[in-house]
Write a protein that holds these residues in place. Sequence first.
Motif, PDB file in Angstrom:
ATOM      1  N   UNK A 128       0.865  -1.444  -0.174  1.00  0.00           N
ATOM      2  CA  UNK A 128      -0.292   0.122  -0.135  1.00  0.00           C
ATOM      3  C   UNK A 128       0.776   1.047   0.145  1.00  0.00           C
ATOM      4  N   UNK A 129       0.442   1.872  -0.634  1.00  0.00           N
ATOM      5  CA  UNK A 129       1.205   3.067  -1.390  1.00  0.00           C
ATOM      6  C   UNK A 129       0.678   4.520  -1.615  1.00  0.00           C
ATOM      7  N   UNK A 130       1.275   5.585  -0.432  1.00  0.00           N
ATOM      8  CA  UNK A 130       0.857   6.873  -0.281  1.00  0.00           C
ATOM      9  C   UNK A 130       1.554   7.598  -1.735  1.00  0.00           C
ATOM     10  N   UNK A 131       0.132   8.490  -2.401  1.00  0.00           N
ATOM     11  CA  UNK A 131       0.341   8.938  -3.434  1.00  0.00           C
ATOM     12  C   UNK A 131      -0.518  10.715  -3.071  1.00  0.00           C
ATOM     13  N   UNK A 132       0.715  11.833  -3.898  1.00  0.00           N
ATOM     14  CA  UNK A 132      -0.165  13.270  -3.695  1.00  0.00           C
ATOM     15  C   UNK A 132      -0.873  13.183  -4.787  1.00  0.00           C
ATOM     16  N   UNK A 133      -1.301  12.775  -5.580  1.00  0.00           N
ATOM     17  CA  UNK A 133      -1.287  12.957  -6.903  1.00  0.00           C
ATOM     18  C   UNK A 133      -2.428  11.554  -7.680  1.00  0.00           C
ATOM     19  N   UNK A 134      -2.741  10.892  -7.714  1.00  0.00           N
ATOM     20  CA  UNK A 134      -3.339  10.043  -8.039  1.00  0.00           C
ATOM     21  C   UNK A 134      -3.823   9.581  -9.492  1.00  0.00           C
ATOM     22  N   UNK A 135      -4.779  10.839  -9.805  1.00  0.00           N
ATOM     23  CA  UNK A 135      -5.125  10.846 -11.229  1.00  0.00           C
ATOM     24  C   UNK A 135      -4.233  11.541 -12.166  1.00  0.00           C
ATOM     25  N   UNK A 136      -3.153  12.292 -11.629  1.00  0.00           N
ATOM     26  CA  UNK A 136      -1.691  12.330 -12.771  1.00  0.00           C
ATOM     27  C   UNK A 136      -0.910  11.046 -12.689  1.00  0.00           C
ATOM     28  N   UNK A 137      -0.681  10.675 -11.636  1.00  0.00           N
ATOM     29  CA  UNK A 137       0.119   8.596 -11.942  1.00  0.00           C
ATOM     30  C   UNK A 137      -1.016   8.099 -13.569  1.00  0.00           C
ATOM     31  N   UNK A 138      -2.512   8.265 -12.581  1.00  0.00           N
ATOM     32  CA  UNK A 138      -2.998   7.387 -13.594  1.00  0.00           C
ATOM     33  C   UNK A 138      -3.009   7.954 -15.050  1.00  0.00           C
ATOM     34  N   UNK A 155     -12.631   4.466  -5.838  1.00  0.00           N
ATOM     35  CA  UNK A 155     -13.099   5.617  -4.437  1.00  0.00           C
ATOM     36  C   UNK A 155     -13.135   4.878  -3.669  1.00  0.00           C
ATOM     37  N   UNK A 156     -12.227   4.758  -2.707  1.00  0.00           N
ATOM     38  CA  UNK A 156     -12.360   4.056  -1.227  1.00  0.00           C
ATOM     39  C   UNK A 156     -12.890   4.797  -0.436  1.00  0.00           C
ATOM     40  N   UNK A 157     -12.969   3.927   1.396  1.00  0.00           N
ATOM     41  CA  UNK A 157     -13.637   5.538   2.517  1.00  0.00           C
ATOM     42  C   UNK A 157     -11.723   6.045   2.958  1.00  0.00           C
ATOM     43  N   UNK A 158     -11.005   5.858   2.686  1.00  0.00           N
ATOM     44  CA  UNK A 158     -10.334   6.705   2.885  1.00  0.00           C
ATOM     45  C   UNK A 158      -9.121   7.278   1.592  1.00  0.00           C
ATOM     46  N   UNK A 159      -9.840   6.906   0.510  1.00  0.00           N
ATOM     47  CA  UNK A 159      -9.030   7.888  -0.292  1.00  0.00           C
ATOM     48  C   UNK A 159      -9.480   7.016  -1.622  1.00  0.00           C
ATOM     49  N   UNK A 160      -8.516   7.621  -2.054  1.00  0.00           N
ATOM     50  CA  UNK A 160      -8.674   7.471  -4.278  1.00  0.00           C
ATOM     51  C   UNK A 160      -7.571   6.149  -4.526  1.00  0.00           C
ATOM     52  N   UNK A 174      -1.370   2.024  -4.668  1.00  0.00           N
ATOM     53  CA  UNK A 174      -1.056   3.419  -5.179  1.00  0.00           C
ATOM     54  C   UNK A 174      -2.480   4.129  -4.202  1.00  0.00           C
ATOM     55  N   UNK A 175      -2.449   4.915  -3.418  1.00  0.00           N
ATOM     56  CA  UNK A 175      -3.628   5.783  -2.760  1.00  0.00           C
ATOM     57  C   UNK A 175      -3.657   7.163  -2.221  1.00  0.00           C
ATOM     58  N   UNK A 176      -4.106   7.410  -2.694  1.00  0.00           N
ATOM     59  CA  UNK A 176      -4.005   9.223  -2.707  1.00  0.00           C
ATOM     60  C   UNK A 176      -5.703   9.100  -1.645  1.00  0.00           C
ATOM     61  N   UNK A 177      -4.657   9.513  -0.094  1.00  0.00           N
ATOM     62  CA  UNK A 177      -5.573   9.942   0.583  1.00  0.00           C
ATOM     63  C   UNK A 177      -6.004  11.806   1.532  1.00  0.00           C
ATOM     64  N   UNK A 178      -6.774  12.222   1.695  1.00  0.00           N
ATOM     65  CA  UNK A 178      -7.645  13.278   1.853  1.00  0.00           C
ATOM     66  C   UNK A 178      -6.877  14.366   1.402  1.00  0.00           C
TER      67      UNK A 178
END
Length: 178
Positions: A128-138, A155-160, A174-178
């Motif tokens: 599980x890896x946190x990222x700042x901008x999931x849409x840009x990486x996607x 979309x998950x309860x804890x982020x994208x 890869x997860x972008x949180x709040x």
Amino acid sequence: MRDFRDAKLMAKTLRQALADRDISLTHSETLEIVARQFGLDQWNILSAKIDAAGAARCAIGIEPPMPIFRIFSVEKAMEFYCGFLGFTLDWEHRFDENSPLYCQVSRDGMALHLSEHSGDASPGAKAFVRVANIRAYHAELSGKDYRYMKPGIEEAPWGLEMMVIDPFSNRIVFCEQG
């Protein structure tokens, strides 16, 4: 449950919630409000408490774990991790020419070890890896048109989240949180 170490995120969330109601506050003002919610007179005191908690955590020196993923083909691994995900091969090691590969790939602040050694890891692991901008990486990955993986964003309860699965069934979320 959130604690005082989440104060900056709490201030950001508060500011956005108030802005949604047409109430405008500066970031500094919301930091002061959050400090008072924790029973402190001002943000500087809470900030010092956060810094002290970080220093206490660092006294032992525990660092983030280094995931090891089992691979079966160096060619397929490099195609996926370096070609598709945009990682860089940092180093590789073999005991001799006919030995399994052990290497490190990285991108930004994330590093992974990849191993052909049978005892190092089991295929099908997950990181599980946190990222700042999931849409840009996607968007970057979608633009590569990699034939074996077309990840989406959920979309998950804890982020994208965007999950990729390597050719050996290892998964990275890869997860972008709040």
